[in-house]
Structure formats: structure tokens, C-alpha cells
Scaffold this motif. Structure first.
Motif, short mmCIF file in Angstrom:
data_model
loop_
_atom_site.label_atom_id
_atom_site.label_comp_id
_atom_site.label_asym_id
_atom_site.label_seq_id
_atom_site.Cartn_x
_atom_site.Cartn_y
_atom_site.Cartn_z
N PHE A 69 24.10 115.86 15.57
CA PHE A 69 23.34 115.50 16.76
C PHE A 69 21.86 115.42 16.38
O PHE A 69 21.28 116.37 15.85
N LYS A 70 21.26 114.27 16.63
CA LYS A 70 19.85 114.06 16.35
C LYS A 70 19.22 113.32 17.51
O LYS A 70 19.69 112.23 17.88
N ASN A 71 18.21 113.93 18.11
CA ASN A 71 17.56 113.36 19.30
C ASN A 71 18.57 113.07 20.39
O ASN A 71 18.49 112.05 21.08
N GLY A 72 19.53 113.98 20.52
CA GLY A 72 20.51 113.86 21.59
C GLY A 72 21.65 112.91 21.32
O GLY A 72 22.52 112.72 22.17
N LYS A 73 21.65 112.29 20.13
CA LYS A 73 22.70 111.32 19.80
C LYS A 73 23.45 111.77 18.55
O LYS A 73 22.88 112.41 17.65
N LEU A 74 24.72 111.41 18.49
CA LEU A 74 25.55 111.76 17.34
C LEU A 74 25.40 110.69 16.26
O LEU A 74 25.66 109.50 16.51
N LYS A 75 24.94 111.11 15.08
CA LYS A 75 24.67 110.15 14.02
C LYS A 75 25.23 110.63 12.69
O LYS A 75 25.40 111.82 12.46
#
Length: 251
Positions: free
Chosen positions: A192-198
Motif C-alpha cells: 500500500f502506497k499513498n492509499g493504493k495497492l502497488k
């Protein structure tokens, strides 16, 4: 169980070996053919072909000139103790006690050697699978290897055997997965990075080595066993897994 991984550019031919066991590569004749082509190139031609620095061109020019089959314990090294990239540091083959399990289960895809078992002897080289290199009438290494690597894996695979792809896209493209006799399981590692799964490449590469070690040490033979992986704080997420053949592990 079979695991496929990519090789590493970083090599270690100095560390003390933990075993005196060694085997011969299956595709040594093909490696010699490729080396013969590379050995005829100048340092500048190698630099352009591989898009590398002058120092690396000089180093690999010398490697190709010194290539000398047959491989022995004096002029080569088991590949699992030679590759020294981040995935192999996480695998840490030097401390794995189940050497026979590792030898039977792990396969390393290679632009020069095709497929290597962990204890297969290897002389130092640099040749990425995506290289556009003319050899034996082929314009690319993918064409040179054609379906021979897939056939080699099928020779070893049992029906319904667990097959785990921990290789990069560049190297896995050397196989024809639809022609393999078993389904391919390709785990994905996400953060999770900046609220997104990457997917973050650096961590994915490390986790490939960590998962390979987990599978070998625990002699995992089932899909459910693979899902039990929880290395580096990553764990299986059913919620984020859309395709069973691409299980997602989240941190």
C-alpha cells in the motif's frame, strides 16, 4: 514442486562453498555456441549490444575469451553459489540444509545457459534473455531457445505438480506456458502506497527469493501450502486476489 527464477547480474566466485556437490548444465553445447559468437565481438560491439559501460564491456570480453568447457570444480562454480543479486541474497542458498530439495525443485532461467539447476556448474557471464543477438540464423535469444526450455521443463514435471513462477517477465517470456503440462502459479507481491495497492519492483525481487526459500525449506507441494507464505511481513490476501493463478501477497 518446481520453481523458476531469473538469474542475477551480480556474481560471487570468491565465497567458500558449503558443499562439494556439482552437476553439469543440460544446455552446455548451446552455451558454447552462444559464447563462440560473443567471443568474436570487440569490446565496443559488446558495449553496444548489451548497452553497458566500458568497464563492463571489458570485463565480459575477458569472460568470453576465457570460457572453457568442459566445466570442472576448478574452472566453474555451482550457479546457486555464484548468483549474488537481491533475490539470491534473500534465498541464501549457503544456509539451506535441504540441498537435494533445492536441486530437485529450483530452476534458473538463463540467456547463456538456458535452464540451470542449482548445482550446475557455471562460468561467469553476462547475457540477458532479452538480448537481440544474431546466432544460428536467429535474431533474438528468445528465438534461439525457442521451445527447448519448455520441453526441458516438461521432461521433469509430473502431472499436477506445483509450478511456481518467480521469474521476471523478461525471462519467463522464454517459456511457452500454454505448452507446459501443468498450470503456472505466478505470485504477486504488493504494498500500500499513498492509499493504493502497488507492485514495487525492488520488494518484489527480494520476495521472489524469500518465497523460493520458504517453498524449498518447507518442501511445499500444494497450492494451499504456497498460500501459507508470510515472509517480509507479506501475507496472502484473498480479497485482492482476482485470479487463482496469480495469488496476491500484501504488506
Amino acid at each position: 514442486m518446481k520453481i523458476v527464477m531469473s538469474p542475477a547480474k551480480s556474481l560471487d566466485y570468491e565465497s567458500e562453498l558449503p558443499t562439494d556437490k556439482a552437476t553439469q548444465p543440460r544446455f552446455l553445447d548451446e552455451a558454447e555456441t552462444l559464447n563462440d559468437e560473443l567471443a568474436q565481438m570487440s569490446k565496443d560491439e559488446l558495449k553496444e549490444l548489451m548497452d553497458i559501460s566500458q568497464n563492463l564491456a571489458d570485463l565480459n570480453y575477458e569472460r568470453y575469451q576465457k570460457f572453457s568447457p568442459p566445466f570442472t570444480k576448478e574452472n566453474a562454480r555451482p550457479c546457486i553459489y555464484a548468483f549474488n543479486g537481491s533475490a539470491f541474497k534473500e534465498l541464501d542458498a549457503y544456509s539451506i540444509e535441504h540441498i537435494d530439495t533445492m536441486q530437485n525443485s529450483l530452476r534458473i532461467l538463463s540467456g547463456m545457459y538456458g535452464i540451470l539447476r542449482p548445482l550446475d556448474l557455471m562460468q561467469p557471464y553476462r547475457l540477458e534473455m532479452g538480448t537481440k543477438m544474431q546466432v544460428n540464423g536467429h535474431d533474438r535469444l528468445y528465438d534461439f531457445w525457442d521451445d527447448s526450455l519448455t520441453e526441458a521443463l516438461n521432461d521433469e514435471l509430473d502431472n499436477d505438480e506445483l509450478f511456481v513462477n518467480l521469474a521476471s517477465k523478461e525471462y519467463f517470456k522464454a517459456l511457452q506456458p500454454n505448452d507446459l503440462k501443468v498450470d503456472v502459479i505466478s505470485p504477486k507481491f504488493k504494498d500500500f502506497k499513498n492509499g493504493k495497492l502497488k507492485t514495487i519492483g525492488f520488494y518484489s525481487k527480494k520476495n521472489r527469493g524469500t518465497m523460493a526459500r520458504y517453498l524449498i525449506e518447507n518442501e511445499v507441494s500444494s497450492y494451499d501450502g504456497l498460500l501459507g507464505f508470510n515472509g517480509n511481513d507479506y501475507s496472502y490476501s484473498e480479497e485482492h486476489t482476482e485470479d487463482k493463478t496469480e495469488p496476491v501477497f500484501v504488506r
